[in-house]
Scaffold this motif. Structure first.
Motif, PDB file in Angstrom:
ATOM      1  N   ASN A 138       0.964  -1.182  -0.153  1.00 26.50           N
ATOM      2  CA  ASN A 138       0.009  -0.126  -0.009  1.00 26.50           C
ATOM      3  C   ASN A 138       0.990   1.225  -0.030  1.00 26.50           C
ATOM      4  O   ASN A 138       0.643   2.333  -0.501  1.00 26.50           O
ATOM      5  CB  ASN A 138      -0.861  -0.006   1.227  1.00 26.50           C
ATOM      6  N   ALA A 139       1.958   1.091   0.541  1.00 31.79           N
ATOM      7  CA  ALA A 139       2.894   2.190   0.589  1.00 31.79           C
ATOM      8  C   ALA A 139       3.258   2.622  -0.869  1.00 31.79           C
ATOM      9  O   ALA A 139       3.418   3.701  -1.240  1.00 31.79           O
ATOM     10  CB  ALA A 139       4.316   1.926   1.297  1.00 31.79           C
ATOM     11  N   VAL A 140       3.373   1.499  -1.898  1.00 30.88           N
ATOM     12  CA  VAL A 140       3.901   1.979  -3.083  1.00 30.88           C
ATOM     13  C   VAL A 140       2.923   2.650  -3.653  1.00 30.88           C
ATOM     14  O   VAL A 140       2.973   3.627  -4.477  1.00 30.88           O
ATOM     15  CB  VAL A 140       4.258   0.557  -3.914  1.00 30.88           C
ATOM     16  N   GLU A 141       1.523   2.444  -3.408  1.00 33.85           N
ATOM     17  CA  GLU A 141       0.294   3.005  -3.944  1.00 33.85           C
ATOM     18  C   GLU A 141       0.300   4.674  -3.550  1.00 33.85           C
ATOM     19  O   GLU A 141      -0.063   5.442  -4.200  1.00 33.85           O
ATOM     20  CB  GLU A 141      -1.030   2.244  -3.602  1.00 33.85           C
ATOM     21  N   GLU A 142       0.515   4.650  -2.367  1.00 35.00           N
ATOM     22  CA  GLU A 142       0.433   5.774  -1.589  1.00 35.00           C
ATOM     23  C   GLU A 142       1.495   6.712  -2.264  1.00 35.00           C
ATOM     24  O   GLU A 142       1.300   7.921  -2.493  1.00 35.00           O
ATOM     25  CB  GLU A 142       0.436   5.616  -0.162  1.00 35.00           C
ATOM     26  N   CYS A 143       2.790   6.315  -2.376  1.00 34.99           N
ATOM     27  CA  CYS A 143       3.868   7.078  -2.766  1.00 34.99           C
ATOM     28  C   CYS A 143       3.406   7.546  -4.476  1.00 34.99           C
ATOM     29  O   CYS A 143       3.704   8.638  -4.855  1.00 34.99           O
ATOM     30  CB  CYS A 143       5.194   6.531  -3.032  1.00 34.99           C
ATOM     31  N   LEU A 144       2.894   6.621  -5.135  1.00 37.29           N
ATOM     32  CA  LEU A 144       2.539   6.925  -6.536  1.00 37.29           C
ATOM     33  C   LEU A 144       1.482   7.918  -6.617  1.00 37.29           C
ATOM     34  O   LEU A 144       1.245   8.785  -7.516  1.00 37.29           O
ATOM     35  CB  LEU A 144       1.915   5.633  -7.164  1.00 37.29           C
ATOM     36  N   ARG A 145       0.560   7.827  -5.620  1.00 36.12           N
ATOM     37  CA  ARG A 145      -0.462   8.897  -5.520  1.00 36.12           C
ATOM     38  C   ARG A 145       0.150  10.213  -4.967  1.00 36.12           C
ATOM     39  O   ARG A 145      -0.133  11.161  -5.876  1.00 36.12           O
ATOM     40  CB  ARG A 145      -1.440   8.570  -4.294  1.00 36.12           C
ATOM     41  N   PHE A 146       0.987  10.348  -4.118  1.00 38.27           N
ATOM     42  CA  PHE A 146       1.692  11.398  -3.616  1.00 38.27           C
ATOM     43  C   PHE A 146       2.563  12.223  -4.654  1.00 38.27           C
ATOM     44  O   PHE A 146       2.677  13.324  -4.782  1.00 38.27           O
ATOM     45  CB  PHE A 146       2.095  11.068  -2.386  1.00 38.27           C
ATOM     46  N   SER A 147       3.249  11.171  -5.032  1.00 31.15           N
ATOM     47  CA  SER A 147       4.465  11.853  -6.154  1.00 31.15           C
ATOM     48  C   SER A 147       4.539  10.929  -7.357  1.00 31.15           C
ATOM     49  O   SER A 147       5.686  10.296  -7.317  1.00 31.15           O
ATOM     50  CB  SER A 147       5.616  12.001  -5.247  1.00 31.15           C
ATOM     51  N   PRO A 197      -5.332  14.978   1.514  1.00 32.56           N
ATOM     52  CA  PRO A 197      -4.345  14.668   0.372  1.00 32.56           C
ATOM     53  C   PRO A 197      -2.807  15.120   0.528  1.00 32.56           C
ATOM     54  O   PRO A 197      -2.181  14.440  -0.163  1.00 32.56           O
ATOM     55  CB  PRO A 197      -4.887  15.434  -0.620  1.00 32.56           C
ATOM     56  N   ASP A 198      -2.544  16.059   1.398  1.00 28.54           N
ATOM     57  CA  ASP A 198      -0.886  16.333   1.431  1.00 28.54           C
ATOM     58  C   ASP A 198      -0.414  15.506   2.582  1.00 28.54           C
ATOM     59  O   ASP A 198       0.872  15.899   2.750  1.00 28.54           O
ATOM     60  CB  ASP A 198      -0.960  17.955   1.655  1.00 28.54           C
ATOM     61  N   GLU A 199      -0.868  14.743   3.202  1.00 27.47           N
ATOM     62  CA  GLU A 199      -0.474  13.725   4.038  1.00 27.47           C
ATOM     63  C   GLU A 199      -0.161  12.519   3.471  1.00 27.47           C
ATOM     64  O   GLU A 199      -0.966  11.799   2.822  1.00 27.47           O
ATOM     65  CB  GLU A 199      -1.388  13.592   5.427  1.00 27.47           C
ATOM     66  N   LEU A 200       1.021  12.141   3.941  1.00 29.15           N
ATOM     67  CA  LEU A 200       1.469  10.590   3.317  1.00 29.15           C
ATOM     68  C   LEU A 200       0.739   9.807   4.465  1.00 29.15           C
ATOM     69  O   LEU A 200       1.378   9.642   5.492  1.00 29.15           O
ATOM     70  CB  LEU A 200       3.026  10.624   3.019  1.00 29.15           C
ATOM     71  N   ASP A 201       0.147   8.939   3.653  1.00 29.40           N
ATOM     72  CA  ASP A 201      -0.516   7.900   4.766  1.00 29.40           C
ATOM     73  C   ASP A 201      -0.655   6.638   4.150  1.00 29.40           C
ATOM     74  O   ASP A 201      -1.172   6.046   3.324  1.00 29.40           O
ATOM     75  CB  ASP A 201      -2.034   8.628   4.887  1.00 29.40           C
ATOM     76  N   LEU A 202       0.494   5.882   5.194  1.00 29.33           N
ATOM     77  CA  LEU A 202       0.606   4.367   4.352  1.00 29.33           C
ATOM     78  C   LEU A 202      -0.528   3.643   4.489  1.00 29.33           C
ATOM     79  O   LEU A 202      -0.569   2.476   3.675  1.00 29.33           O
ATOM     80  CB  LEU A 202       1.842   3.835   5.091  1.00 29.33           C
ATOM     81  N   ARG A 203      -1.429   3.804   5.228  1.00 29.93           N
ATOM     82  CA  ARG A 203      -2.562   2.902   5.270  1.00 29.93           C
ATOM     83  C   ARG A 203      -3.910   3.531   4.563  1.00 29.93           C
ATOM     84  O   ARG A 203      -5.017   2.875   4.970  1.00 29.93           O
ATOM     85  CB  ARG A 203      -3.111   2.491   6.753  1.00 29.93           C
ATOM     86  N   ARG A 204      -3.531   4.611   3.735  1.00 26.16           N
ATOM     87  CA  ARG A 204      -4.857   5.129   2.884  1.00 26.16           C
ATOM     88  C   ARG A 204      -5.518   4.003   2.272  1.00 26.16           C
ATOM     89  O   ARG A 204      -5.005   3.272   1.529  1.00 26.16           O
ATOM     90  CB  ARG A 204      -4.307   6.235   2.302  1.00 26.16           C
ATOM     91  N   GLU A 205      -6.955   4.213   2.563  1.00 27.72           N
ATOM     92  CA  GLU A 205      -7.647   2.999   2.138  1.00 27.72           C
ATOM     93  C   GLU A 205      -7.748   3.117   0.431  1.00 27.72           C
ATOM     94  O   GLU A 205      -7.958   2.129  -0.203  1.00 27.72           O
ATOM     95  CB  GLU A 205      -9.168   2.915   2.589  1.00 27.72           C
ATOM     96  N   ASN A 206      -7.871   4.328   0.041  1.00 25.77           N
ATOM     97  CA  ASN A 206      -8.362   4.435  -1.406  1.00 25.77           C
ATOM     98  C   ASN A 206      -6.919   4.991  -2.083  1.00 25.77           C
ATOM     99  O   ASN A 206      -7.050   5.414  -3.197  1.00 25.77           O
ATOM    100  CB  ASN A 206      -9.533   5.245  -1.753  1.00 25.77           C
ATOM    101  N   ALA A 207      -5.887   4.604  -1.540  1.00 26.71           N
ATOM    102  CA  ALA A 207      -4.619   5.127  -2.110  1.00 26.71           C
ATOM    103  C   ALA A 207      -4.381   4.748  -3.617  1.00 26.71           C
ATOM    104  O   ALA A 207      -4.250   5.394  -4.618  1.00 26.71           O
ATOM    105  CB  ALA A 207      -3.336   4.695  -1.472  1.00 26.71           C
ATOM    106  N   SER A 208      -4.995   3.448  -3.969  1.00 25.24           N
ATOM    107  CA  SER A 208      -4.886   2.858  -5.582  1.00 25.24           C
ATOM    108  C   SER A 208      -5.921   3.631  -6.495  1.00 25.24           C
ATOM    109  O   SER A 208      -5.731   3.178  -7.686  1.00 25.24           O
ATOM    110  CB  SER A 208      -5.274   1.410  -5.282  1.00 25.24           C
TER     111      SER A 208
END
Ligand code: HEM
Length: 427
Positions: free
Chosen positions: A290-299, A343-354
Motif C-alpha cells: 500500500n505504501a507503493v500506491e500511496e507514494c504513486l499517489r503522492f508523487s 491529500p497532502d499527508e502521506l498515509d501508508l494505510r490510506r484505503e483508497n490510495a490505489s
C-alpha cells in the motif's frame, strides 16, 4: 486576454508556466488555487486548457472518444527550422503507438499485445528484479553513502525494461542521453540554442530503434514483448503495422524505463523525508504494497498528460471548442481534497490510495503498471531490510528535468553507518 471561446483569461491562468518556478518545485501545490477557484483554465502561452480536479481528470481519461489521446506524444513546444531539419535528416517519424492511438484502432492492438503483461507472465521477471536489486545493493552497502539514482534506480528499471521488451542491452549512458532528449523533445521547452542538440539525440534514438527492429525481425523468436508483436504481424498486419513497431520500439523504452526509475526515486525520497513512516515500513513489511500506491499517489512520475477534443464539449461549466488541447494534471487530481482526505499527508494505510490517477485511467490505463509496482516494491523490500538506518544526505537540493510530465529527482544522495548494517550483526 481571451480564451478561444472568448472568455477572459484570469491573471493566474495567464501566469501558469509548467517549465519553471512553482510548478517545477511542487506541481500539485502550485495548482491548489486552480483546484479551489478555476479548475479548468486556458493558458495562452501554451495554447492548452489545464484541468486540475480529480473528477474532471478522471472523466477525461474515461472518455477517449471525446478526449482523444492523439496529441500525447506531440511536441509541446514547437521547434525552430534548424532543429526540424535535423529531425528530418534522421527521418524521424514517431507516430501512433498505443498511448496516442485512437479508436477503433487502439483496442484491438491493446488486446492483441496484452498477454505478456498478465500476472503469470510478469511473475517470470520477479526473480531477475530481485537478483539485480541485491547485486546493486551489495556494491554499495559498505560505502556509507550513495546516489541511489546513479547507483541503482536508473540502471535496474532500464535493464528490466530492455529485458521485457526483448531489446539487447545497450550502453546505459547512450540510452540515458536519448531518454532525456526524448523527454525534452516531447514535454519540454528547450531554448532555441538547445533544440538542435535535442533533435540530434532524438534522431539518433529513432535510428537506433529502427536498427534494433530490423535485427529483431531476422530472428523474432525471443521472449520479449517486441518479438511478440513482430510474430503477430503476419496474422494481423492492419493491427500491428510497421509504423507501430518502429514508434513503439522507441517510445516503449521510455515508457517502461524512465517512468519506473523516476517513480522509485520519488517513493524512496518521500519515505525518507517522512522518517517515522520509513521506520514503520522497516518494522512491518506488510505495509509496503500500500505504501507503493500511496507514494504513486503522492508523487507519481507522470504528473501531467494530454488529450485533444474531437468535438465541442464541456468540463464542469467550462465550454471547450473542438480541437481544444488539454493538459490534464494527474498529480493535481491526486492531491484533490474533494476526493482524497488530507491529500497532502502521506498515509501508508490510506484505503483508497490505489484510486490515484498516476497510471491514467480507462481504455489507455498503463499496461505496465504491475511491472512498475513490482519493481518499486522490491526496491523498498530490499532497502528496508538491508539498510533500515538509511537517511537522506543532509543539505542536498533536488533537481528535476524541466518538462510538463516526467518528474523525479535527478540524484538522490543517502547515507548510513555501515558498522550498523543488520547483516554485519547477523551475517
Ligand atoms: C500508458 C504511467 C510504467 C507501458 C501509460 C499512461 C500513463 C502511464 C500515465 C497513459 C494512461 C492513460 O492515457 O490513461 C506509467 C507510470 C509508470 C509506468 C507512472 C511507472 C511508475 C510502465 C511500464 C511499462 C508501461 C513499466 C511497460 C513495461 C505502458 C503502455 C501504455 C502506458 C504500453 C499504453 C497503454 C494504452 O494506451 O493502451 N503509462 N507507466 N508503463 N504504459 Fe505506463
Amino acid at each position: 486576454r481571451l480564451s478561444p471561446t472568448g472568455c477572459p483569461v484570469s491573471a493566474r491562468a495567464a501566469a501558469f508556466d509548467p517549465f519553471t518556478g512553482p510548478y517545477q518545485e511542487d506541481p500539485p501545490g502550485s495548482l491548489r488555487w486552480s483546484r479551489d477557484e478555476e479548475p479548468v483554465f486556458y493558458n495562452p502561452q501554451l495554447g492548452y486548457w489545464v484541468v486540475t480536479r480529480y473528477e474532471d481528470v478522471k472523466a477525461i481519461f474515461r472518455d477517449n472518444i471525446t478526449f482523444s489521446p492523439a496529441n500525447v506524444l506531440e511536441k509541446i513546444t514547437p521547434f525552430g527550422d534548424e532543429a526540424n531539419a535535423v529531425l528530418a535528416k534522421y527521418d524521424y517519424g514517431m507516430s501512433r503507438t498505443l498511448v496516442n492511438e485512437d479508436e477503433p484502432a487502439h483496442m484491438p492492438r491493446r488486446r492483441a499485445l496484452m498477454e505478456p503483461f498478465t500476472p503469470p507472465q510478469l511473475a517470470h521477471h520477479e526473480p531477475m528484479v530481485r537478483r539485480l536489486v541485491r547485486e546493486h545493493v551489495d556494491r554499495f552497502i559498505d560505502k556509507g553513502k550513495a546516489d541511489l539514482v546513479d547507483e541503482m534506480l536508473y540502471e535496474i528499471p532500464l535493464t528490466v525494461a530492455l529485458h521485457f521488451l526483448g531489446v539487447p542491452e545497450e550502453d546505459m549512458e547512450t540510452l540515458r542521453r536519448y531518454s532525456v532528449a526524448h523527454t525534452l523533445n516531447t514535454w519540454g521547452r528547450p531554448a532555441p540554442e538547445e533544440q538542435v542538440a535535442v533533435a540530434e539525440n532524438v534522431g539518433k534514438f529513432w535510428q537506433y530503434a529502427g536498427t534494433v527492429l530490423d535485427k529483431m525481425r531476422e530472428d523474432p523468436s525471443g521472449p520479449g514483448w517486441m518479438q511478440y508483436g513482430i510474430r503477430l504481424q503476419p496474422e494481423m498486419p492492419d493491427v500491428i503495422t510497421d509504423s507501430y513497431l518502429h514508434s513503439m520500439m522507441m517510445a516503449g523504452i521510455v515508457a517502461a524505463h524512465e517512468t519506473t526509475a523516476l517513480a522509485s526515486a520519488n517513493a524512496i525520497k518521500l519515505l525518507l523525508e517522512n522518517r517515522s513512516l520509513w521506520e514503520e515500513l522497516c518494522a512491518d513489511p506488510s505495509l509496503i504494497a500500500n505504501a507503493v500506491e500511496e507514494c504513486l499517489r503522492f508523487s507519481g512520475s507522470i504528473v501531467a498528460w494530454r488529450r485533444i477534443t474531437t468535438k465541442a464539449t464541456k468540463i464542469g461549466d467550462v465550454e471547450l471548442p473542438e480541437g481544444a488541447k488539454l493538459l490534464i494534471v494527474n498529480t493535481s487530481a491526486n492531491h484533490d481534497e474533494r476526493f482524497f482526505d488530507n491529500p497532502d499527508e502521506l498515509d501508508l494505510r490510506r484505503e483508497n490510495a490505489s484510486d490515484h490517477l498516476s497510471f491514467g485511467y480507462g481504455a489507455h490505463q498503463c499496461m505496465g503498471k504491475n511491472l512498475a509496482r513490482m519493481e518499486i516494491q522490491i526496491f523498498l523490500e530490499e532497502l528496508t531490510t538491508r539498510l533500515p538506518h538509511l537517511e537522506l544526505a543532509p543539505g542536498q537540493t533536488f533537481t528535476y528535468l524541466p518538462n510538463t510530465s516526467f518528474r523525479g529527482p535527478e540524484h538522490l544522495w543517502v547515507r548510513w553507518d555501515p558498522a550498523k548494517n543488520p547483516e554485519r550483526e547477523r551475517p
